[in-house]
Design a protein around this motif. Structure first.
Motif, PDB file in Angstrom:
ATOM      1  N   ILE A 199     -16.457 -22.683 -13.384  1.00 18.85           N
ATOM      2  CA  ILE A 199     -16.586 -21.292 -12.933  1.00 18.85           C
ATOM      3  C   ILE A 199     -16.547 -20.343 -14.129  1.00 18.85           C
ATOM      4  CG2 ILE A 199     -15.463 -19.471 -11.591  1.00 18.85           C
ATOM      5  CD1 ILE A 199     -14.500 -21.750  -9.688  1.00 18.85           C
ATOM      6  N   LYS A 204     -24.358 -17.390 -13.438  1.00 16.33           N
ATOM      7  CA  LYS A 204     -25.103 -17.144 -12.206  1.00 16.33           C
ATOM      8  C   LYS A 204     -24.579 -18.049 -11.089  1.00 16.33           C
ATOM      9  CE  LYS A 204     -29.337 -15.952 -14.753  1.00 16.33           C
ATOM     10  NZ  LYS A 204     -30.771 -16.291 -14.966  1.00 16.33           N
ATOM     11  N   PRO A 205     -23.302 -17.897 -10.724  1.00 15.30           N
ATOM     12  CA  PRO A 205     -22.763 -18.751  -9.653  1.00 15.30           C
ATOM     13  C   PRO A 205     -23.239 -18.291  -8.282  1.00 15.30           C
ATOM     14  CG  PRO A 205     -21.121 -17.170 -10.353  1.00 15.30           C
ATOM     15  CD  PRO A 205     -22.312 -16.960 -11.248  1.00 15.30           C
ATOM     16  N   VAL A 206     -23.467 -19.253  -7.406  1.00 12.26           N
ATOM     17  CA  VAL A 206     -23.832 -18.970  -6.014  1.00 12.26           C
ATOM     18  C   VAL A 206     -22.914 -19.781  -5.106  1.00 12.26           C
ATOM     19  CG1 VAL A 206     -25.615 -19.205  -4.246  1.00 12.26           C
ATOM     20  CG2 VAL A 206     -26.237 -18.430  -6.536  1.00 12.26           C
ATOM     21  N   ALA A 224     -15.501 -14.442  -4.013  1.00 12.59           N
ATOM     22  CA  ALA A 224     -16.880 -14.045  -4.296  1.00 12.59           C
ATOM     23  C   ALA A 224     -16.930 -12.695  -4.997  1.00 12.59           C
ATOM     24  CB  ALA A 224     -17.699 -14.009  -3.008  1.00 12.59           C
ATOM     25  N   ALA A 229     -20.362 -13.320  -7.196  1.00 11.93           N
ATOM     26  CA  ALA A 229     -21.305 -14.349  -6.751  1.00 11.93           C
ATOM     27  C   ALA A 229     -21.949 -13.977  -5.430  1.00 11.93           C
ATOM     28  CB  ALA A 229     -20.600 -15.693  -6.599  1.00 11.93           C
ATOM     29  N   GLN A 247     -22.659  -8.894  -0.282  1.00  9.67           N
ATOM     30  CA  GLN A 247     -22.963 -10.070  -1.096  1.00  9.67           C
ATOM     31  C   GLN A 247     -23.546 -11.221  -0.283  1.00  9.67           C
ATOM     32  OE1 GLN A 247     -19.096  -9.093  -3.681  1.00  9.67           O
ATOM     33  NE2 GLN A 247     -19.826 -11.151  -4.086  1.00  9.67           N
ATOM     34  N   ALA A 267     -29.564 -20.318  -9.683  1.00  7.88           N
ATOM     35  CA  ALA A 267     -28.134 -20.506  -9.915  1.00  7.88           C
ATOM     36  C   ALA A 267     -27.866 -21.474 -11.065  1.00  7.88           C
ATOM     37  CB  ALA A 267     -27.471 -21.021  -8.644  1.00  7.88           C
ATOM     38  N   LYS A 327     -16.604 -11.299 -13.856  1.00 15.36           N
ATOM     39  CA  LYS A 327     -17.882 -11.634 -14.478  1.00 15.36           C
ATOM     40  C   LYS A 327     -18.802 -10.426 -14.528  1.00 15.36           C
ATOM     41  CE  LYS A 327     -17.945 -16.577 -13.475  1.00 15.36           C
ATOM     42  NZ  LYS A 327     -17.917 -16.949 -14.890  1.00 15.36           N
ATOM     43  N   LEU A 332     -25.603 -10.692  -9.661  1.00 19.94           N
ATOM     44  CA  LEU A 332     -25.261 -10.282  -8.298  1.00 19.94           C
ATOM     45  C   LEU A 332     -26.030  -9.027  -7.900  1.00 19.94           C
ATOM     46  CD1 LEU A 332     -23.645 -10.419  -5.686  1.00 19.94           C
ATOM     47  CD2 LEU A 332     -21.778  -9.206  -6.855  1.00 19.94           C
TER      48      LEU A 332
END
Length: 533
Positions: A199, A204-206, A224, A229, A247, A267, A327, A332
């Motif tokens: 993490i 670009k976390p999804v 989130a 994210a 989101q 992602a 982040k 996002l």
């Protein structure tokens, strides 16, 4: 020491387990048990017109409440009819008990009238599948069946020759009890630390959230928001993750949104939160992944995860929140803007005026009369796709046959919803093909005074199959279905029926249905357009 009929012990144990109603149809191999039910006020017998309805309703009840749903049938044909609903419970991992009658214990094995090898027939579907050999076994086997259904999250089948229910047995010291301890699983520290490193490295976390997020919604949303994210919800998680959260990009896959599909492909970290999403083509081509689930067997089942975390989602995701740094917001914000554009396009579709009623118009009007705590019972077919895209759920409950995807599930789900939550609004969204598979049980809703609004999307064909045939390059064949006057059917059953062929008629019908104290069918004639074009 007490001596009572075995069937009376079954009734007492069902009450101890919190069972307050059973779906079934009387018959000659469960008549002795029916006599015990007749004498019991605390357990309501819901007489359905087809055992498949009973099993699907039991499954839906369990999905909605978390409590075990119970259905019963006679031997032979009744048992066969249960299979579809029990497979729905198995595939969607929810506890159901099926009490299945068998021919007289002295006739088992003689190939007598209506005798089938029931254990063999239920072997694939059931997490517990046993035939009772003596009346003395029955109470303890019932406890085992229900406990296994909860523990294994699936259907338990208890097969009982009817004469055993009538036998008197002595009970001094029971072997088992109705106690069940719900496990709280704490994730391993090493796995959490490894996940935290992924993490931390991701830009670009999804998050892909499933029905396992139920009960951990606040923790998931806080996480989130902390790591900036986008969230994508599986269909069974629609409503658990509010559609109006900025989101939330919507669903993924054939019934999903463009922003969710694009975000997933971009992602650099996939976080699977309480889901084993099976459609590999819609997941990243080659991104590291964290999967959090209470079931070890699904870790890495459909995607090559980097870190598997076995544990309850809420505590695990909260731990990540405390460890994560804030982040950057570029990724996002990009997809929140795409979400805004997509939602505007959907709204334009719903607002545009056309000579013929369109499916998205129906959902726009349903949205207007839908209460904040409504239960939406969704059927399978093109109506599933329309609903996933256009109906916005934020606090409402959705019940659907997700993994088995069996048509005809909406009416049983609506019946179960109204029995579970008598004070809540219940709306069924159904295609004409799905409704016609089990519409005989609309009379069950009438008989038990279960007010609900069933909206039938009537395009006089199995529309999704037509599209699939054409996608393969084949001419569409045998997808047209003869028209039925569903409003007249509703009236014939003692309910209320309305026909809507334009938006004004639909608005009026929905307004009347909302105020009605009877079950209502709205036969909405919609334009034959594919949701996949």
């Amino acid at each position: 020491m007490f001596e009572n009929k075995a069937g009376s012990y079954v009734i007492d144990l069902l009450k101890e387990w919190g069972v307050d109603h059973i779906y079934g149809m009387p018959g000659d191999s469960i008549n002795e048990f029916m006599e015990e039910l007749r004498k019991e006020d605390a357990i309501r017998f819901i007489q359905i017109r087809h055992e498949e309805t009973g099993a699907l309703a039991a499954s839906a009840y369990s999905k909605l409440t978390g409590k075990i749903g119970v259905c019963m049938s006679i031997a032979g044909p009744g048992a066969v009819h249960l299979q579809n609903g029990l497979y729905d419970a198995q595939k969607d991992k929810t506890p159901v008990l099926a009490i299945v009658g068998q021919v007289s214990s002295t006739s088992v094995g003689t190939d007598t009238f209506q005798e089938l090898k029931l254990e063999s027939m239920f072997e694939d579907v059931a997490v517990y599948n046993r035939s009772v050999q003596s009346a003395e076994q029955l109470p303890d086997m019932l406890n085992q069946a229900i406990r296994t259904a909860y523990a294994e999250k699936g259907p338990a089948v208890l097969i009982v020759s009817d004469d055993l229910f009538a036998e008197k047995i002595k009970r001094d010291l029971p072997l088992t009890s109705s106690a069940y301890a719900i496990p709280k699983i704490r994730a391993a520290e090493d796995d959490l630390q490894e996940g935290a490193r992924l993490i931390q490295a991701a830009k670009k976390p999804v998050i892909l959230a499933g029905k396992g997020a139920r009960g951990a919604e606040a923790e998931l949303l806080a996480f989130a928001e902390k790591i900036k994210a986008p969230i994508i919800a599986s269909l069974p998680a629609k409503g658990i993750i509010p559609d109006d959260h900025p989101q939330n990009l919507g669903q993924l896959g054939q019934l999903g949104t463009k922003p969710s599909e694009e975000a997933m492909k971009e992602a650099d970290l996939l976080i699977l939160a309480g889901t084993a999403f099976p459609y590999r083509d819609y997941l990243p081509d080659n991104a590291p992944a964290i999967q959090i689930d209470i079931e070890p067997r699904v870790i890495g089942k459909y995607y090559p995860v980097t870190v598997g975390i076995v544990g309850n989602l809420g505590p695990a995701i909260s731990w990540f929140t405390t460890q994560a740094d804030e982040k950057e917001t570029d990724f996002l914000e990009k997809y929140m803007q795409k979400r805004k554009v997509w939602r505007a396009e959907m709204q334009n579709d719903m607002d545009k005026e056309t000579p013929v009623l369109q499916p998205q118009h129906v959902l726009a009007e349903v949205q207007q009369i839908m209460e904040k705590d409504a239960v939406i019972s969704l059927d399978v077919g093109s109506v599933t796709i329309w609903t996933a895209r256009y109906l916005q759920l934020s606090g409402q409950s959705l019940v659907v046959s997700a993994w088995l995807a069996t048509m005809g599930c909406s009416l049983p789900g609506a019946i179960a919803a109204k029995l579970a939550y008598p004070e809540r609004q219940v709306i069924g969204l159904i295609g004409d093909g799905g409704f016609s598979m089990g519409m005989q049980d609309f009379v069950t809703a009438v008989k038990y005074n279960l007010p609900m609004t069933l909206v039938v999307f009537n395009n006089q064909k199995i529309q999704l199959i037509e599209h699939e045939q054409e996608q393969k390059g084949n001419p569409a064949t045998n997808v047209e279905i003869a028209n039925i006057d569903f409003a007249a059917l509703a009236a014939a059953c003692g309910g209320i029926g309305y026909t809507a062929k334009n938006r004004v008629e639909l608005k009026e019908a929905l307004a009347k249905a909302k105020k009605s104290n009877k079950p209502v069918v709205i036969d909405a004639y919609v334009e034959d357009i594919s949701p996949l074009e």
